[in-house]
Write an enzyme that holds these catalytic residues in place. Structure first.
Site, PDB file in Angstrom:
ATOM      1  N   ASP A   1      19.232  -3.705-145.156  1.00  0.00           N
ATOM      2  CA  ASP A   1      19.491  -4.205-143.805  1.00  0.00           C
ATOM      3  C   ASP A   1      20.789  -3.634-143.208  1.00  0.00           C
ATOM      4  OD1 ASP A   1      18.276  -5.605-141.795  1.00  0.00           O
ATOM      5  OD2 ASP A   1      19.208  -7.528-142.276  1.00  0.00           O
TER       6      ASP A   1
ATOM      7  N   LYS B   1      14.584 -16.464-146.628  1.00  0.00           N
ATOM      8  CA  LYS B   1      13.352 -15.662-146.655  1.00  0.00           C
ATOM      9  C   LYS B   1      12.559 -15.956-147.923  1.00  0.00           C
ATOM     10  CE  LYS B   1      15.119 -11.513-144.264  1.00  0.00           C
ATOM     11  NZ  LYS B   1      14.222 -11.482-143.113  1.00  0.00           N
TER      12      LYS B   1
ATOM     13  N   ASP C   1      17.905 -16.522-139.662  1.00  0.00           N
ATOM     14  CA  ASP C   1      17.415 -15.210-140.100  1.00  0.00           C
ATOM     15  C   ASP C   1      17.402 -14.187-138.958  1.00  0.00           C
ATOM     16  OD1 ASP C   1      16.491 -13.339-141.863  1.00  0.00           O
ATOM     17  OD2 ASP C   1      14.422 -14.083-141.920  1.00  0.00           O
TER      18      ASP C   1
ATOM     19  N   ARG D   1      20.980  -9.593-134.487  1.00  0.00           N
ATOM     20  CA  ARG D   1      21.289  -9.577-133.047  1.00  0.00           C
ATOM     21  C   ARG D   1      22.604 -10.300-132.750  1.00  0.00           C
ATOM     22  NH1 ARG D   1      15.746 -12.542-131.619  1.00  0.00           N
ATOM     23  NH2 ARG D   1      15.159 -11.326-133.436  1.00  0.00           N
TER      24      ARG D   1
HETATM   25  N1  BES Z   1      16.410  -7.766-141.225  1.00  0.00           N
HETATM   26  C1  BES Z   1      15.362  -8.511-140.649  1.00  0.00           C
HETATM   27  C2  BES Z   1      14.274  -7.628-140.030  1.00  0.00           C
HETATM   28  C3  BES Z   1      13.469  -6.785-140.982  1.00  0.00           C
HETATM   29  C4  BES Z   1      12.254  -7.241-141.458  1.00  0.00           C
HETATM   30  C5  BES Z   1      13.890  -5.530-141.346  1.00  0.00           C
HETATM   31  C6  BES Z   1      11.502  -6.456-142.309  1.00  0.00           C
HETATM   32  C7  BES Z   1      13.145  -4.744-142.198  1.00  0.00           C
HETATM   33  C8  BES Z   1      11.942  -5.201-142.674  1.00  0.00           C
HETATM   34  C9  BES Z   1      15.902  -9.415-139.541  1.00  0.00           C
HETATM   35  O1  BES Z   1      17.202  -9.879-139.717  1.00  0.00           O
HETATM   36  C10 BES Z   1      15.039 -10.633-139.511  1.00  0.00           C
HETATM   37  O2  BES Z   1      15.039 -11.368-140.449  1.00  0.00           O
HETATM   38  N2  BES Z   1      14.333 -10.818-138.403  1.00  0.00           N
HETATM   39  C11 BES Z   1      13.454 -11.910-138.243  1.00  0.00           C
HETATM   40  C12 BES Z   1      13.657 -12.464-136.869  1.00  0.00           C
HETATM   41  C13 BES Z   1      12.948 -13.772-136.618  1.00  0.00           C
HETATM   42  C14 BES Z   1      13.590 -14.872-137.401  1.00  0.00           C
HETATM   43  C15 BES Z   1      12.985 -14.040-135.159  1.00  0.00           C
HETATM   44  C16 BES Z   1      12.028 -11.408-138.432  1.00  0.00           C
HETATM   45  O3  BES Z   1      11.735 -10.294-137.995  1.00  0.00           O
HETATM   46  O4  BES Z   1      11.237 -12.095-139.067  1.00  0.00           O
HETATM   47 ZN    ZN Z   2      18.418  -8.701-140.875  1.00  0.00          ZN
HETATM   48 MN    MN Z   3      17.261 -11.697-140.897  1.00  0.00          MN
END
Ligand code: BES
Ligand code: ZN
Ligand code: MN
Length: 465
Positions: free
Chosen positions: A259, A248, A318, A322
């Protein structure tokens, strides 16, 4: 802060007597009516406060009036918010003790206590100089039983907020497991890496493999007397989400200690059950690990096999939540429960769609979803249903495995829901995405910045029903 219940608080010597005023009406105190209402025109609009000195005319040093708005519009959420406003005001004037004499039904004790505890919350253990705290508040004319239940709820929220606010260096998977092991009236089984491997949880293990912190699969169980229903709640427990090799950017990584907010919610709920004693069998499940980049990390292109035998091509490391939830869902579905609920900071897309005021909800049973939405509404939270059209599944197609772990950038919260559904079998299931509601970058209503305890009130009320 201690919360007490007592009769005739008007006669007690205290620093501040908090009284209420409905819009356009008078208060229960002559003094307040003369100075605030008649002279100054304070009219009791919702959430507004008015402070006056009593100069010895009544036993309390000061009176704080809190506006409750229109009488016919009052509900538990408004009571909660108004009490929180009053408590914030008491903090501002550095009061130590206060008595509340609110002109409301005695059953609002629960909402009042929750509001007071939410407003009193601070994460100050690492601060040398602590902010001002109230020592004690006393509620007059509210039912003890109702206030006691509010205290259980308020303390459960604090438990969840403390855990999610705790830095990742402390709140590790092992720490979550240790907390789970010490819960009262809950039996806990913790599976280590080898045991997780034996259970065939290849998706979850792949996420965990990049970190030196070992994964802990946590299964808690509470059995009430004559259980009416069996329910499993799963919390996403990524103790830190760096994104893994698909790392990230700094601004997105900054809050990723949160998280595990889903896991914190589940632990808080399990913690409160021995006090609420619902006639339910409740399973709490957390597949805890970190998502880190290293020489041992899982890689884009890897193919993982989940507990149910389905194969997943890693499209983006990332999208780790899931993967861990997939195996946790398989595990939950084998417990023979009636309902499974997962709660997770799952997608930035959900946050983009709904902002910080509502969590997204999806699932395979409309009745269960609407009951959860209704429960959230009366618990001071908001859940908003997002669609699970079967077309979303197309974007998860893989050429070489059963599916990929990410699909189109558009509709990301729904695609995640569709992915999770692949691991749900023969059970009523709901998925709650709290990415937007679990952690605030700036204060919102009665909540300060940081972890909010999202889901705790709703799940406790849902389990109690
Ligand atoms: N933990 C994140 C989601 C998240 C984002 C929680 C902002 C709280 C605030 C999750 O694991 C993630 O990184 N999701 C990605 C998925 C994508 C790679 C399909 C996202 O939402 O960008
Ligand atoms: Zn996450
Ligand atoms: Mn993630």
């Amino acid at each position: 802060m201690e919360i007490k219940v007592s009769q005739n608080v008007q006669e007690q010597q205290t620093e501040v007597l908090v009284i209420s005023q409905f819009e356009g009406e008078k208060t229960s105190q002559e003094l307040a009516n003369t100075y605030a209402v008649d002279k100054d025109g304070f009219d009791g609009k919702f959430g507004q406060t008015y402070l006056l000195h009593t100069y010895g005319k009544i036993p309390a040093d000061k009176i704080l009036i809190v506006g409750l708005g229109k009488k016919e519009e009052l509900d538990g959420n408004k009571v909660c918010e108004a009490v929180a406003k009053a408590v914030k005001k008491l903090q501002q004037i550095k009061a130590k003790k206060a008595c509340f004499d609110l002109d409301i039904n005695s059953d609002y004790g629960k909402s009042a206590a929750i509001g007071a505890l939410i407003a009193d919350y601070a994460f100050d253990k690492y601060k040398s100089e602590k902010p001002h705290h109230l020592d004690e508040i006393t509620f007059g004319a509210l039912s003890q039983e109702s206030v006691d239940e509010g205290i259980i709820f308020g303390e459960a929220m604090k438990f969840a907020r403390d855990l999610a606010n705790e830095p990742a260096q402390y709140a590790t998977p092992s720490k979550l497991a240790e907390i789970a092991r010490h819960l009262e009236d809950v039996t806990t089984e913790v599976y280590d890496k080898d045991a997780i491997e034996r259970m065939g949880m290849g998706a979850y293990l792949a996420v965990a493999q990049g970190s030196i912190q070992p994964p802990k699969f946590i299964h808690m169980k509470y059995t009430g007397k004559n259980p009416k229903k069996k329910i499993a709640i799963i919390g996403k427990g990524i103790c830190f989400d760096s994104g893994g090799l698909d790392i990230k950017p700094p601004a997105s990584m900054l809050t990723m200690k949160d998280d595990m907010s889903g896991a914190a919610c589940v632990l808080a709920v399990m913690h409160a059950l021995n006090k609420l004693k619902p006639d339910m069998e409740v399973h709490g499940i957390i597949a805890a690990c970190e998502n880190m980049p290293s020489g041992s990390s899982y890689k884009p292109g890897d193919i993982l096999t989940a507990k149910n035998g389905k194969t997943i091509e890693v499209d983006n490391t990332d999208a780790e939540g899931r993967l861990t939830l997939a195996d946790a869902l398989c595990f939950a579905c084998e417990l023979g429960v009636d309902e499974v609920i997962d709660i997770a900071t799952l997608t930035g897309a959900c946050m983009v769609a709904l902002g910080t005021h509502a969590a997204g909800i999806m699932g395979n049973n409309e009745d269960m979803i609407s009951r959860l939405i209704e429960t959230a509404k009366s618990s001071g939270e908001r859940f908003w249903e997002l669609p699970m059209f079967k077309e979303y599944k197309d974007s998860l197609k893989s050429d070489i495995a059963d599916m990929k772990n990410t699909g189109s950038r558009y509709g990301g919260a729904s695609t995640a829901g569709i992915f999770l559904q692949e691991f749900v079998k023969d059970v009523k299931w709901a998925h709650i995405d709290i990415a937007g509601t679990a952690y605030l970058e700036k204060p919102q209503k009665e909540l300060i910045a940081g972890a909010t305890g999202a889901g705790v009130r709703t799940l406790l009320n849902y389990i109690k029903l």
